[in-house]
Design a protein around this motif. Sequence first.
Motif, short mmCIF file in Angstrom:
data_model
loop_
_atom_site.label_atom_id
_atom_site.label_comp_id
_atom_site.label_asym_id
_atom_site.label_seq_id
_atom_site.Cartn_x
_atom_site.Cartn_y
_atom_site.Cartn_z
N TYR A 216 0.81 -1.11 0.00
CA TYR A 216 0.00 0.00 -0.01
C TYR A 216 0.71 1.21 -0.12
O TYR A 216 1.93 1.19 0.26
N GLN A 217 -0.02 2.57 -0.44
CA GLN A 217 0.81 3.58 -0.23
C GLN A 217 0.03 4.55 0.45
O GLN A 217 -1.06 4.63 0.36
N TYR A 218 0.52 5.66 1.24
CA TYR A 218 0.06 6.29 2.10
C TYR A 218 0.66 7.66 1.81
O TYR A 218 1.83 7.91 2.02
N ASP A 219 -0.01 8.68 1.27
CA ASP A 219 0.16 10.10 1.11
C ASP A 219 0.28 10.89 2.26
O ASP A 219 -0.72 11.62 2.27
N ALA A 220 1.22 10.78 3.11
CA ALA A 220 1.00 11.74 4.30
C ALA A 220 1.26 13.03 4.25
O ALA A 220 0.47 14.05 4.74
N LEU A 221 1.92 13.45 3.23
CA LEU A 221 2.17 14.83 2.76
C LEU A 221 0.87 15.39 2.52
O LEU A 221 0.45 16.76 2.61
N ALA A 222 0.19 14.57 1.29
CA ALA A 222 -1.08 15.38 0.89
C ALA A 222 -1.99 15.68 2.04
O ALA A 222 -2.87 16.47 2.18
N ARG A 223 -1.99 14.66 2.93
CA ARG A 223 -3.06 14.57 3.83
C ARG A 223 -2.74 15.83 4.97
O ARG A 223 -3.73 16.61 5.53
N LEU A 224 -1.39 16.11 5.18
CA LEU A 224 -0.99 17.21 6.04
C LEU A 224 -1.24 18.49 5.41
O LEU A 224 -1.70 19.56 5.98
N GLN A 225 -1.15 18.34 4.09
CA GLN A 225 -1.45 19.83 3.29
C GLN A 225 -3.08 20.30 3.29
O GLN A 225 -3.30 21.16 3.44
#
Length: 341
Positions: A121-130
């Motif tokens: 899986y991939q988790y886009d933590a940066l997009a969530r933070l933004q």
Amino acid sequence: MNEWLIYRGTGQPHDGIERLPAPPPWRDFDGGPLVSPPAPIDTSTTRRLGLNRDLAEQYRPGHTELELINAALYLRRPLLVTGEPGSGKSTLAHAVARELGLGRVLHWPIVSRTVLREGLYQYDALARLQDLQISRNSDERELSGAEEQPDAIGRYIRLGPLGTALLPAARPRVLLVDELDKSDIDLPNDLLNALEEGEFRIPELERMAERRPEILIRDDYGEQVTVNGGRVRCREFPFVVLTSNGERDFPAPLLRRCIHLRLDTPDADRLAAMVRAHFGDDAATANAGIIEQFLDRRPGEQRSADQLLNAIYLTQHARDEEPGTRDRLAEELMQPLNRGR
């Protein structure tokens, strides 16, 4: 035809997968809730198998090959397929998916930088933070004082090919792990737990399992699926094809968990059937000289069937040129892969 064979290698779709018996106790999984069936086969399968009439002849495996493919289905074990480039290793996964009606093939191409996490899986933590920052700075957010919903994290998590293959489904999905021998030295060992246990965990979802046990995320197809408790566990172990060109040896723990199948280099009959499948019934006869030229090689030289198909396609458009043009083009396109120019 032996009655125990589920995959028959005829190239004709059938419902034989319904006769697949229950797995052995040590390969019996109980994941849930069940997800929807995968999408139908797409153009990646038709590109590999061809669009014409000779699919059954082209991809009919030999006796040993047929038994080992079925052994992997019965035992719920990965199939490690080795052989020279162009011997049909990747095509095998598409042929099984088409004949048994198992839907679109999940494809995980391996390179030297590939890590296990990418397949799961991939988790886009940066997009969530933004997105959180933008939301907190909005006037509406300041007035309402609302907090992010627990299931909002699901928008930023997407399963990879291996993660999607391990979703709980009524029928096994087909996963092609292509060119595993290209990987970093650690990846084959890293795969062991997921392939043995048929499950993996998503820590980002486990941390909020008490507040929201079921969270929607997206699979490798882009479809929404439900993950319960931050864990993905299969119901039917997927039909996993691991391909290798033989460029490296694999660790014994991986080998003992796999069924090993070695594909021989395609002979004249199989190449002719491949040409008919892609170019029509008369193409093998019309291009018999190019097929013979393809097979004329010194000991140790390697050629890929893709080179033959490329040569036939191009020379069809050069048939009216000056004499010798087709032979020259075919020779250039079918240079041995392991010989420097």
